[in-house]
Design an enzyme around this catalytic site. Sequence first.
Site, PDB file in Angstrom:
ATOM      1  N   CYS A   7      24.464 -52.365  -2.875  1.00 35.72           N
ATOM      2  CA  CYS A   7      23.471 -52.696  -1.840  1.00 35.72           C
ATOM      3  C   CYS A   7      22.086 -52.658  -2.478  1.00 35.72           C
ATOM      4  O   CYS A   7      21.975 -52.507  -3.704  1.00 35.72           O
ATOM      5  CB  CYS A   7      23.577 -51.760  -0.637  1.00 35.72           C
ATOM      6  N   ASN A  10      21.219 -48.439  -2.996  1.00 33.50           N
ATOM      7  CA  ASN A  10      22.319 -47.553  -3.426  1.00 33.50           C
ATOM      8  C   ASN A  10      22.146 -46.125  -2.905  1.00 33.50           C
ATOM      9  O   ASN A  10      22.546 -45.160  -3.543  1.00 33.50           O
ATOM     10  CB  ASN A  10      22.453 -47.559  -4.963  1.00 33.50           C
ATOM     11  N   CYS A  12      22.120 -45.893   1.003  1.00 38.10           N
ATOM     12  CA  CYS A  12      22.633 -45.944   2.384  1.00 38.10           C
ATOM     13  C   CYS A  12      24.015 -46.599   2.440  1.00 38.10           C
ATOM     14  O   CYS A  12      25.033 -45.923   2.593  1.00 38.10           O
ATOM     15  CB  CYS A  12      21.667 -46.708   3.298  1.00 38.10           C
ATOM     16  N   ARG A  13      24.088 -47.950   2.336  1.00 39.55           N
ATOM     17  CA  ARG A  13      25.339 -48.660   2.602  1.00 39.55           C
ATOM     18  C   ARG A  13      26.363 -48.552   1.481  1.00 39.55           C
ATOM     19  O   ARG A  13      27.544 -48.309   1.750  1.00 39.55           O
ATOM     20  CB  ARG A  13      25.055 -50.148   2.900  1.00 39.55           C
ATOM     21  N   SER A  14      25.945 -48.773   0.219  1.00 36.48           N
ATOM     22  CA  SER A  14      26.982 -48.824  -0.835  1.00 36.48           C
ATOM     23  C   SER A  14      27.591 -47.452  -1.140  1.00 36.48           C
ATOM     24  O   SER A  14      28.811 -47.377  -1.356  1.00 36.48           O
ATOM     25  CB  SER A  14      26.492 -49.529  -2.104  1.00 36.48           C
ATOM     26  N   ASP A 122      21.209 -53.113   7.356  1.00 36.39           N
ATOM     27  CA  ASP A 122      20.713 -52.035   6.510  1.00 36.39           C
ATOM     28  C   ASP A 122      20.107 -50.918   7.372  1.00 36.39           C
ATOM     29  O   ASP A 122      19.069 -51.118   8.010  1.00 36.39           O
ATOM     30  CB  ASP A 122      19.646 -52.609   5.565  1.00 36.39           C
TER      31      ASP A 122
END
Length: 148
Positions: A7, A10, A12-14, A122
Amino acid sequence: MRILMICLGNICRSPMAEYVLRHLVREAGLEREIVVDSAATSRYQIGCTPHHGTRRVLAEHGIPCGKHRARQLTRRDYDCYDLIIGMDEENRWDILNILGDDPAGKVHSLLDWSARPRPIADPWYTGDFETTYADVLEGCETLLRHVS
Ligand code: 4NP
């Protein structure tokens, strides 16, 4: 099979996708077959631990969060991973920009195998880690069905 979640930051999402997929892989008894890691397209948060919102939502769903530190995707990662998975269309462009090319067709988005492919919002901007978690879980479940 080596899978790299990507993401923008690196944090939050990934890392959420990394730990959710690791959890599903462990539950399926596939730890020896499937390795999961994560990285950023940007340098914004290099060295940082996962966002407290990501840590909280993982804890609420009983998913262990490790000691990941944000790092940036490099060209060398292309040879080390079988799948390089972004969260949205901007990630996809940035990934291809860093890698230069995708001759083996390794670059995908996390919800590509879902019945309803779509970008994963995001939570750095939305503040809504729960919606992101639901999308990440759906993406990881459909991805795992695809590869196993
Ligand atoms: P992520 O969210 O890409 O899901 O980790 C972000 C984290 C940090 C920033 C942007 C997005 N940032 O601008 O620092």
